[in-house]
Write a protein that holds these residues in place. Sequence first.
Motif, PDB file in Angstrom:
ATOM      1  N   ASP A 669       0.853  -1.179   0.000  1.00  0.00           N
ATOM      2  CA  ASP A 669       0.000   0.000   0.000  1.00  0.00           C
ATOM      3  C   ASP A 669       0.898   1.241   0.000  1.00  0.00           C
ATOM      4  OD1 ASP A 669      -2.035   1.762   0.118  1.00  0.00           O
ATOM      5  OD2 ASP A 669      -2.648   1.296   2.178  1.00  0.00           O
ATOM      6  N   LEU A 670       1.117   1.800  -1.199  1.00  0.00           N
ATOM      7  CA  LEU A 670       2.020   2.936  -1.354  1.00  0.00           C
ATOM      8  C   LEU A 670       1.290   4.262  -1.505  1.00  0.00           C
ATOM      9  CD1 LEU A 670       4.552   1.315  -3.835  1.00  0.00           C
ATOM     10  CD2 LEU A 670       4.687   1.417  -1.361  1.00  0.00           C
ATOM     11  N   GLU A 671      -0.006   4.281  -1.696  1.00  0.00           N
ATOM     12  CA  GLU A 671      -0.763   5.513  -1.905  1.00  0.00           C
ATOM     13  C   GLU A 671      -1.023   6.209  -0.578  1.00  0.00           C
ATOM     14  OE1 GLU A 671      -1.487   6.789  -4.734  1.00  0.00           O
ATOM     15  OE2 GLU A 671      -0.757   5.117  -5.969  1.00  0.00           O
ATOM     16  N   VAL A 672      -0.630   7.507  -0.526  1.00  0.00           N
ATOM     17  CA  VAL A 672      -0.865   8.313   0.677  1.00  0.00           C
ATOM     18  C   VAL A 672      -2.216   9.013   0.541  1.00  0.00           C
ATOM     19  CG1 VAL A 672      -0.026  10.214   2.110  1.00  0.00           C
ATOM     20  CG2 VAL A 672       1.590   8.669   0.977  1.00  0.00           C
ATOM     21  N   PRO A 673      -3.115   8.862   1.440  1.00  0.00           N
ATOM     22  CA  PRO A 673      -4.430   9.518   1.308  1.00  0.00           C
ATOM     23  C   PRO A 673      -4.310  11.046   1.326  1.00  0.00           C
ATOM     24  CG  PRO A 673      -4.167   8.561   3.489  1.00  0.00           C
ATOM     25  CD  PRO A 673      -3.000   8.089   2.682  1.00  0.00           C
ATOM     26  N   VAL A 674      -4.963  11.729   0.356  1.00  0.00           N
ATOM     27  CA  VAL A 674      -4.945  13.202   0.238  1.00  0.00           C
ATOM     28  C   VAL A 674      -6.305  13.726   0.672  1.00  0.00           C
ATOM     29  CG1 VAL A 674      -4.644  15.155  -1.331  1.00  0.00           C
ATOM     30  CG2 VAL A 674      -3.297  13.058  -1.653  1.00  0.00           C
TER      31      VAL A 674
END
Length: 791
Positions: A669-674
């Motif tokens: 899980d590499l996506e950082v929540p914006v």
Amino acid sequence: MATAAMQADTAEQGGLRLGARVRWQGGTYRVLVLQGEEVQLGCLDEAGADARALVPVVVGADDFALLDDDLQELEKEQVTDCSGLAGLSEAELKLVRDWERHLREVDDGVPPDAEEGAVPRPGYDPGVFTVRQRLAAKAAEMKALGFKYASAGTIERRRRAYQARGVFGLIREVVPGSPWGRTDERVVRLLLAEVRAGLGESDGDASRLYERLQAAVWRDHAAEYDDLMISRATFYRLLDRLGINTASMHWPTDRRLDEANGAVPPYTPTRARRLGEQVQIDSTGLDIIAVGDDGRPVQVELTAAIDVASRTIIGAMIVPKVPGRGPRGRRLGGRATRSFDAVLMLAQALAPMPARPGWSPRALAEHSEMPYADLVACDPRLAGAAARPVIRPRMVVVDHGKIFNSEHFDDVCRLLRIKVRPARERTATDKAIVESTFNAIKRRFSQYVAGYTGSDLRRRGKHVTEGPLWSLNELQDLLNEWIALDWQQKPHDGLRSPFLPGLTISPNRMYATLVAAEGHVPLVLTPHQNRKLLPFNHLKVTDKGVRIGNRTYNSEALQEYKNRHTGIPGQGKRWQIRYSPYAPRFVWLWDHNEDDWVEAEFIHQRLVGDDWTEWTWEQATLNVMEDGGRREDQRRIAREVSALRERARRGPDPDVPQVPQLFTGPALDLEVPVPDPYEGIPDPDPATVVRAPRLPMPAADIPHAAPPAPGPPAPRPGTDTGSQADPVPAEADHGAERDGHPRMPAQPYRAGVFSLRGGAAEVFALTQPPTPHPATVLGTDGPASEDGEEP
């Protein structure tokens, strides 16, 4: 002279010497005279009389005993025991012999290896020095030679032990009596208990065993812990003395358990003198991959029965070995050896193995060492059979597997009058014959078959499943031919000819020898009896028939038993329904009242349209459930069975390219929540949106607009001042309005580039000039009066 010498030896061995006191025939005597074979005894009792007798009569009497000065019985002289020397190490044996040499010199004056006529050394002559003096001299000499325990008292004690018990007494004095040295025996018992407790655990080092020994000593002997507990160095020496190999603690668990539960010497072979007297049954992996019923590669498992007397493989069954899928207790699609497979193997052992087309002629019974003519006359079924004898088991030895402990297997053995004897747990020697046979099958058969995998993954070849593979039926056929051609007709090391014990013979030759002595009585099972070997369920017949698993069976004959009582107490309306897992198309209801069978067919057989097995049905059920279907959807499962059979017949499509999936590694899980910048803002209402003003000129003319030019430049000499006030040419005013839209005059920018640089207010100021006041006129520089004059 020979007789006199013999009597003298007898008197000396019995302890008869002049002046010795003895007990004989209830009286007490002193030896007065020894002459030849006679002895004269003087009675020491007041009412007794002297006696004269032969030496053997006195020494051989039941109540004969030597007495001391107080007339107490002395210990009888024992024969010198030298057997203990065999168990000594080389260093211990040398030490015992050195002590024996020194003690003999103390008694005799010269060592035992001295030459004839040698004189005693100074200090050891028995005629000059007393025993005490000789002991003191020997103690000084041995201390000078480096002996650790060699005082005069120690030498005297060991001299008496040597005189009383010979070398055996000296061994107990010189060599420590305990095999584990000075360690307390209680510690040794605790250590052995910890070793046994760790056999079934995961492997570990000896350091873990030492810590557990410390805990055990503290638990059982806390008050004496400091005195009993041994050091770490002594612990490792103790392991070596006890024969515990520290490397064995890293062995696989199964190997450690087998080693601990192995046979205890002396080893005795398994014996059987009659055919079928003892038959050993077991299962093992065959180390071969085959093509399953669904067309996919599967591992296989072999269950075999071996006759001990003749070493004949009377039955062999190959089944697929596939793990099931699903939660524990409700797994589907799994397959391994079941109780019915073992029962089917016993049924095969009672019937001749038919020869298959394409087999070698030497695999036929008529071309083997079996008494073919006599056997065919006794059992016509042997005509054209393979060279494998028919032997009826009288007793079978099995392990504690579920297939052999099942009620079905036990009922069939009782029906066939076969005794079942379970082997001891984890004791391979109780089934040593079948275990050895499995090793021979893997060595002589498995490694030559396509799809051989080796005994484990480390020995498996690369791309085994991509090569040619045999189907299960073809593999079974190959094994049957190998048994008849190779195993049954080659000499076996465990078989010897009863007429020439030095000659090894084949299993068929041994069978011919034994069957000639006891004969052969065939047991022919009819189809009616064979159905009683099938597994069964007790079920109630309803309008829909009976249901086994998730399959429904029905027929007109079966409906006659609907809601009908069996007449058996405890069963009610539940009848015995038998089925074959290898042919589940039909089931049979057994009417015990008439001893008859009622047949019923699977209601969706027309959707399958082919032969199928219970394992295929489970595979299809699993596929349907993984696709979102239900276990009760028999129609869909039947169609899936047909699809599996069709896929197995068709095989893989060679025209379809096999493109492997890209290897992307484990998913991370590499996506950082914006955060959403519009979160909390309501959606706009179109009714409240204000319309933007329309520009009063075409959009194409906007880039030509430019900010106002800077102030007028300084007038040049010779020019008209009035002309400098208005830099725009007069003809430019004619284009100030076009197409009904006002147009701003294009004025040059500083760099000669037209642009919209500036703020939005400046742009709208250029495109939308302010509305003129009624008192002003567009194009003038200042306010004007109504008559056009300046104020």
